[in-house]
Write a protein that holds these residues in place. Structure first.
Motif, PDB file in Angstrom:
ATOM      1  N   GLU A 137      -6.954  -4.826 -15.340  1.00 23.59           N
ATOM      2  CA  GLU A 137      -5.930  -5.858 -15.519  1.00 23.59           C
ATOM      3  C   GLU A 137      -5.268  -5.638 -16.875  1.00 23.59           C
ATOM      4  O   GLU A 137      -5.964  -5.309 -17.840  1.00 23.59           O
ATOM      5  CB  GLU A 137      -6.596  -7.238 -15.464  1.00 23.59           C
ATOM      6  CG  GLU A 137      -5.595  -8.346 -15.345  1.00 23.59           C
ATOM      7  CD  GLU A 137      -6.245  -9.689 -15.009  1.00 23.59           C
ATOM      8  OE1 GLU A 137      -5.555 -10.695 -15.138  1.00 23.59           O
ATOM      9  OE2 GLU A 137      -7.419  -9.714 -14.644  1.00 23.59           O
ATOM     10  N   ALA A 158       3.247 -14.443  -3.447  1.00 22.97           N
ATOM     11  CA  ALA A 158       1.980 -15.180  -3.350  1.00 22.97           C
ATOM     12  C   ALA A 158       1.689 -15.581  -1.906  1.00 22.97           C
ATOM     13  O   ALA A 158       0.553 -15.443  -1.435  1.00 22.97           O
ATOM     14  CB  ALA A 158       2.044 -16.413  -4.251  1.00 22.97           C
ATOM     15  N   GLU A 211     -10.647 -12.908  -4.398  1.00 23.19           N
ATOM     16  CA  GLU A 211      -9.970 -12.772  -5.689  1.00 23.19           C
ATOM     17  C   GLU A 211      -8.442 -12.901  -5.534  1.00 23.19           C
ATOM     18  O   GLU A 211      -7.787 -13.630  -6.288  1.00 23.19           O
ATOM     19  CB  GLU A 211     -10.318 -11.418  -6.311  1.00 23.19           C
ATOM     20  CG  GLU A 211      -9.878 -11.325  -7.755  1.00 23.19           C
ATOM     21  CD  GLU A 211      -9.904  -9.903  -8.303  1.00 23.19           C
ATOM     22  OE1 GLU A 211     -10.062  -8.946  -7.509  1.00 23.19           O
ATOM     23  OE2 GLU A 211      -9.716  -9.758  -9.530  1.00 23.19           O
ATOM     24  N   THR A 212      -7.891 -12.221  -4.531  1.00 28.25           N
ATOM     25  CA  THR A 212      -6.428 -12.308  -4.366  1.00 28.25           C
ATOM     26  C   THR A 212      -6.037 -13.708  -3.891  1.00 28.25           C
ATOM     27  O   THR A 212      -4.984 -14.216  -4.241  1.00 28.25           O
ATOM     28  CB  THR A 212      -5.884 -11.241  -3.382  1.00 28.25           C
ATOM     29  OG1 THR A 212      -6.420 -11.465  -2.082  1.00 28.25           O
ATOM     30  CG2 THR A 212      -6.207  -9.846  -3.829  1.00 28.25           C
ATOM     31  N   ARG A 249      -7.450 -16.450  -4.835  1.00 27.93           N
ATOM     32  CA  ARG A 249      -7.461 -17.307  -6.031  1.00 27.93           C
ATOM     33  C   ARG A 249      -6.141 -17.125  -6.805  1.00 27.93           C
ATOM     34  O   ARG A 249      -5.485 -18.095  -7.176  1.00 27.93           O
ATOM     35  CB  ARG A 249      -8.667 -16.952  -6.915  1.00 27.93           C
ATOM     36  CG  ARG A 249      -8.841 -17.846  -8.130  1.00 27.93           C
ATOM     37  CD  ARG A 249     -10.202 -17.616  -8.787  1.00 27.93           C
ATOM     38  NE  ARG A 249     -10.518 -16.216  -9.047  1.00 27.93           N
ATOM     39  CZ  ARG A 249     -10.032 -15.524 -10.078  1.00 27.93           C
ATOM     40  NH1 ARG A 249      -9.220 -16.092 -10.954  1.00 27.93           N
ATOM     41  NH2 ARG A 249     -10.373 -14.253 -10.251  1.00 27.93           N
ATOM     42  N   TYR A 250      -5.744 -15.876  -7.005  1.00 24.40           N
ATOM     43  CA  TYR A 250      -4.483 -15.610  -7.720  1.00 24.40           C
ATOM     44  C   TYR A 250      -3.290 -16.194  -6.953  1.00 24.40           C
ATOM     45  O   TYR A 250      -2.405 -16.822  -7.537  1.00 24.40           O
ATOM     46  CB  TYR A 250      -4.261 -14.112  -7.882  1.00 24.40           C
ATOM     47  CG  TYR A 250      -5.012 -13.489  -9.037  1.00 24.40           C
ATOM     48  CD1 TYR A 250      -4.804 -13.935 -10.345  1.00 24.40           C
ATOM     49  CD2 TYR A 250      -5.909 -12.443  -8.837  1.00 24.40           C
ATOM     50  CE1 TYR A 250      -5.479 -13.356 -11.410  1.00 24.40           C
ATOM     51  CE2 TYR A 250      -6.586 -11.856  -9.896  1.00 24.40           C
ATOM     52  CZ  TYR A 250      -6.370 -12.313 -11.176  1.00 24.40           C
ATOM     53  OH  TYR A 250      -7.024 -11.741 -12.235  1.00 24.40           O
ATOM     54  N   GLU A 306      -3.227 -20.102  -7.064  1.00 28.30           N
ATOM     55  CA  GLU A 306      -2.828 -20.594  -8.394  1.00 28.30           C
ATOM     56  C   GLU A 306      -1.321 -20.401  -8.598  1.00 28.30           C
ATOM     57  O   GLU A 306      -0.634 -21.264  -9.137  1.00 28.30           O
ATOM     58  CB  GLU A 306      -3.615 -19.869  -9.491  1.00 28.30           C
ATOM     59  CG  GLU A 306      -5.058 -20.331  -9.578  1.00 28.30           C
ATOM     60  CD  GLU A 306      -5.926 -19.473 -10.505  1.00 28.30           C
ATOM     61  OE1 GLU A 306      -7.124 -19.746 -10.569  1.00 28.30           O
ATOM     62  OE2 GLU A 306      -5.392 -18.528 -11.149  1.00 28.30           O
ATOM     63  N   ALA A 307      -0.823 -19.245  -8.157  1.00 30.65           N
ATOM     64  CA  ALA A 307       0.615 -18.977  -8.309  1.00 30.65           C
ATOM     65  C   ALA A 307       1.434 -19.977  -7.496  1.00 30.65           C
ATOM     66  O   ALA A 307       2.421 -20.533  -7.992  1.00 30.65           O
ATOM     67  CB  ALA A 307       0.918 -17.542  -7.857  1.00 30.65           C
ATOM     68  N   LYS A 322       0.440 -13.884 -11.744  1.00 31.38           N
ATOM     69  CA  LYS A 322      -0.675 -14.088 -10.808  1.00 31.38           C
ATOM     70  C   LYS A 322      -0.288 -13.639  -9.393  1.00 31.38           C
ATOM     71  O   LYS A 322      -1.087 -13.034  -8.682  1.00 31.38           O
ATOM     72  CB  LYS A 322      -1.085 -15.573 -10.785  1.00 31.38           C
ATOM     73  CG  LYS A 322      -1.876 -16.013 -12.017  1.00 31.38           C
ATOM     74  CD  LYS A 322      -2.202 -17.492 -11.951  1.00 31.38           C
ATOM     75  CE  LYS A 322      -2.818 -18.008 -13.229  1.00 31.38           C
ATOM     76  NZ  LYS A 322      -4.237 -17.691 -13.382  1.00 31.38           N
ATOM     77  N   ARG A 361      -0.624 -10.017  -9.277  1.00 31.66           N
ATOM     78  CA  ARG A 361      -2.029  -9.610  -9.125  1.00 31.66           C
ATOM     79  C   ARG A 361      -2.450  -9.704  -7.656  1.00 31.66           C
ATOM     80  O   ARG A 361      -3.168  -8.864  -7.141  1.00 31.66           O
ATOM     81  CB  ARG A 361      -2.969 -10.516  -9.944  1.00 31.66           C
ATOM     82  CG  ARG A 361      -2.824 -10.467 -11.427  1.00 31.66           C
ATOM     83  CD  ARG A 361      -3.203  -9.163 -12.059  1.00 31.66           C
ATOM     84  NE  ARG A 361      -4.536  -8.687 -11.757  1.00 31.66           N
ATOM     85  CZ  ARG A 361      -4.926  -7.420 -11.896  1.00 31.66           C
ATOM     86  NH1 ARG A 361      -4.080  -6.510 -12.309  1.00 31.66           N
ATOM     87  NH2 ARG A 361      -6.151  -7.053 -11.609  1.00 31.66           N
ATOM     88  N   ALA A 362      -1.998 -10.797  -7.014  1.00 28.16           N
ATOM     89  CA  ALA A 362      -2.409 -11.035  -5.622  1.00 28.16           C
ATOM     90  C   ALA A 362      -1.837  -9.962  -4.691  1.00 28.16           C
ATOM     91  O   ALA A 362      -2.563  -9.357  -3.892  1.00 28.16           O
ATOM     92  CB  ALA A 362      -1.958 -12.422  -5.176  1.00 28.16           C
TER      93      ALA A 362
END
Ligand SMILES: [Fe+2]
Length: 425
Positions: free
Chosen positions: A35, A225, A237-238, A240-241, A244-245, A275, A278-279
Motif C-alpha cells: 500500500e 467502490a 478486505e476489498t 471493507r475499503y 467505507e468509500a 479507498k 484500493r477496492a
C-alpha cells in the motif's frame, strides 16, 4: 448468476469469463500488493517532500498540466523539494486521455535531465502517464511496448502521487490507461511495482474544482467502490475499503459539490477515492466501466459522467443477482432497516443513486447517443467486460443493446421517482 436473452455461444463465453476471473482472483491473491504511504491533510505535501528526501533522490520529474503550473498549485511542493536539496524538473504537457506521444515527451525530458524519481501532480491522466514514464525509464523499452501485464523487467523509478481530483484512485492502482496516438484506442499498462510509494492527499488542491467536475469525478469513485463491492471476486478486505468509500461519498459528495471550499468534505472525498481505488485494484470493475469507456470513445463523454449515467441502469440489470449485496449497502448507509426485506432494500439503494445523480445535476440520458452506434458500443463494452470483469450477472448482446438504448433521449424525457436523500451514517 443468471443471464437472460443470451445465446448458447454467449453462455459459453460467460463460463469462460467465470473461469478467467477465478484465475484472476488467485493471481491477485498471490501478488504482493503493498500500500502507498498515505499522507492526508494540509501538511501532506511537506510530508511527501520529507519522504522523497529520505530516499536521497536528487532530481525528480513532476508530471503535471500547464494549468496547474499556471495557477501555481504545484508551488508548495516545488518549494518543499528545493528546500530539501531536490531539484524539481517540470513536465507540464499532460492533457486528458494522455497518448503515448505525451508519455514519450515526458520520458525524453526525464532522460535528458537524469531524473531519479517521478511525482505525478494532477488527476488520473497525470498519474497514469507518470506511472508509465517511471516504468519505461528503467526498462529499455518504448512505452508502447509496455502495454499488457508486467512487460517491464526492471523495477520502475520511485514514483509518488499528488492527486488534484478525487475520483480515479490512480494514486493507489497498478494500471495506467494510455491512448494510442492515432486511433485513440485505450491501452492498459499493468505493473504492480508501479504503485506509488507515497500519496499526498491535500484537500486544498481540490478546492478550485467546479461542481460539475467534482460530481463527475466523485461518481467515478463511487462506481469503483460499487463495482468492486458487487464483484464476484471481492474479499473481506476489498469489501471493507469499498463500503467505507461508499459511506464517505454518499455523505460528502453533495457537500463538496455545493460548497467547493468545504475542506472537510474535500478531504473525505479524497480518502474515499483512495479507498475505492484500493477496492477495485483487487476486486476489479464491471459493466458500468465497460459501457462508459465506449461512450467516451464514441462521443467524448467524460469518464466519471458516463459512469454516473450508466450506473443506475447496470445496477437495475444486476439487481436480481446482487440483491443481498445491494441490500447490505442500503442498511450500512442508513437508507433502510433489515425488516424491509432484501428486495426493497436493494431497490432503495438503486433509487438513492438515481436521486444522488439528480441532486448533482447529472442527466439520466446521453443526448449524443445515435441508434446506429448502439451495436458497436455494445460489442466494445461486452468485449472489455468478458476479458476483464467479474460481474454478478452476465449480459448478452441483446441485453446490452437494450440497456444502451435506454440511455437515449433528452435528459428531461425520463422521469425518475423523487427520493428523499438520507445522510449516510
Ligand atoms: Fe473509473
Amino acid at each position: 448468476m443468471t443471464a437472460s436473452n443470451a445465446t448458447a455461444f454467449e453462455k459459453l463465453q460467460f463460463t469462460g469469463n467465470r473461469l478467467l476471473m477465478r484465475g484472476m482472483k488467485l493471481a491477485l491473491g498471490i501478488l504482493p500488493l503493498r500500500e502507498p504511504k498515505l499522507l492526508v491533510g494540509i501538511s501532506a505535501q511537506n510530508q511527501l517532500a520529507d519522504i522523497i528526501a529520505e530516499r536521497s533522490l536528487q532530481k525528480v520529474l513532476i508530471v503535471t498540466t500547464a494549468g496547474i503550473i499556471r495557477r501555481g498549485q504545484a508551488d508548495e511542493l516545488i518549494r518543499a523539494l528545493e528546500m530539501r536539496g531536490i531539484t524539481p524538473v517540470i513536465y507540464d504537457g499532460i492533457s486528458p486521455d494522455p497518448t503515448f506521444a505525451i508519455v514519450n515527451e515526458g520520458l525524453d525530458l526525464l532522460k535528458r535531465e537524469n531524473c531519479d524519481g517521478v511525482v505525478a501532480f494532477g488527476g488520473g491522466s497525470a498519474m497514469d502517464a507518470a506511472k508509465v514514464m517511471a516504468v519505461a525509464a528503467t526498462n529499455r523499452r518504448a512505452p508502447e511496448k509496455l502495454v499488457g501485464i508486467l512487460k517491464g523487467l526492471r523495477k520502475p523509478l520511485p514514483f509518488y502521487a499528488v492527486p488534484t481530483t478525487a475520483g480515479t484512485g490512480s494514486e493507489t492502482t497498478v494500471a495506467s490507461v494510455i491512448s494510442q496516438d492515432e486511433s485513440h484506442a485505450k491501452s492498459f499498462v499493468v505493473d504492480h511495482r508501479s504503485l506509488a510509494l507515497a500519496a499526498a492527499l491535500d484537500p486544498r488542491l481540490m478546492e478550485g474544482l467546479g461542481p460539475d467536475l467534482t460530481a463527475a469525478t466523485g461518481m467515478d469513485a463511487l462506481t469503483h467502490a460499487i463495482e468492486a463491492w458487487i464483484s464476484t471476486i471481492s474479499t473481506p478486505e476489498t469489501d471493507r475499503y469499498a463500503l467505507e468509500a461508499i459511506q464517505l461519498i454518499l455523505e460528502h459528495l453533495p457537500r463538496a459539490c455545493e460548497n467547493g471550499s468545504d475542506l472537510e468534505a474535500r478531504e473525505a472525498m479524497a480518502i474515499a477515492s483512495y479507498k475505492a481505488g484500493r477496492a477495485f485494484t483487487q476486486s476489479l470493475l464491471g459493466y458500468v466501466h465497460a459501457i462508459s469507456h465506449q461512450l467516451g470513445a464514441y462521443y467524448g463523454i467524460p469518464h466519471g459522467l458516463g459512469n454516473a449515467i450508466v450506473l443506475p441502469k447496470v445496477l437495475a440489470f444486476s439487481q436480481g443477482a446482487a440483491r443481498s449485496r445491494l441490500a447490505k449497502l442500503a442498511i450500512e448507509t442508513g437508507l433502510g432497516e433489515p425488516a424491509a426485506g432484501e428486495t426493497a432494500l436493494a431497490q432503495m439503494f438503486v433509487d438513492h443513486i438515481i436521486a444522488l445523480n439528480r441532486r448533482l445535476g447529472i442527466p439520466a440520458t446521453v443526448a449524443e447517443l445515435q441508434d446506429e452506434d448502439i451495436p458497436g458500443i455494445a460489442k466494445g463494452a461486452l468485449h472489455e467486460a468478458l476479458l476483464n470483469y467479474p460481474v454478478p450477472r452476465h449480459m448478452g448482446r441483446r441485453d446490452c443493446e437494450r440497456l444502451i438504448k435506454s440511455l437515449a433521449g433528452e435528459p428531461e424525457v425520463e422521469e425518475y421517482p423523487e427520493v428523499e436523500l438520507i445522510q449516510a451514517a
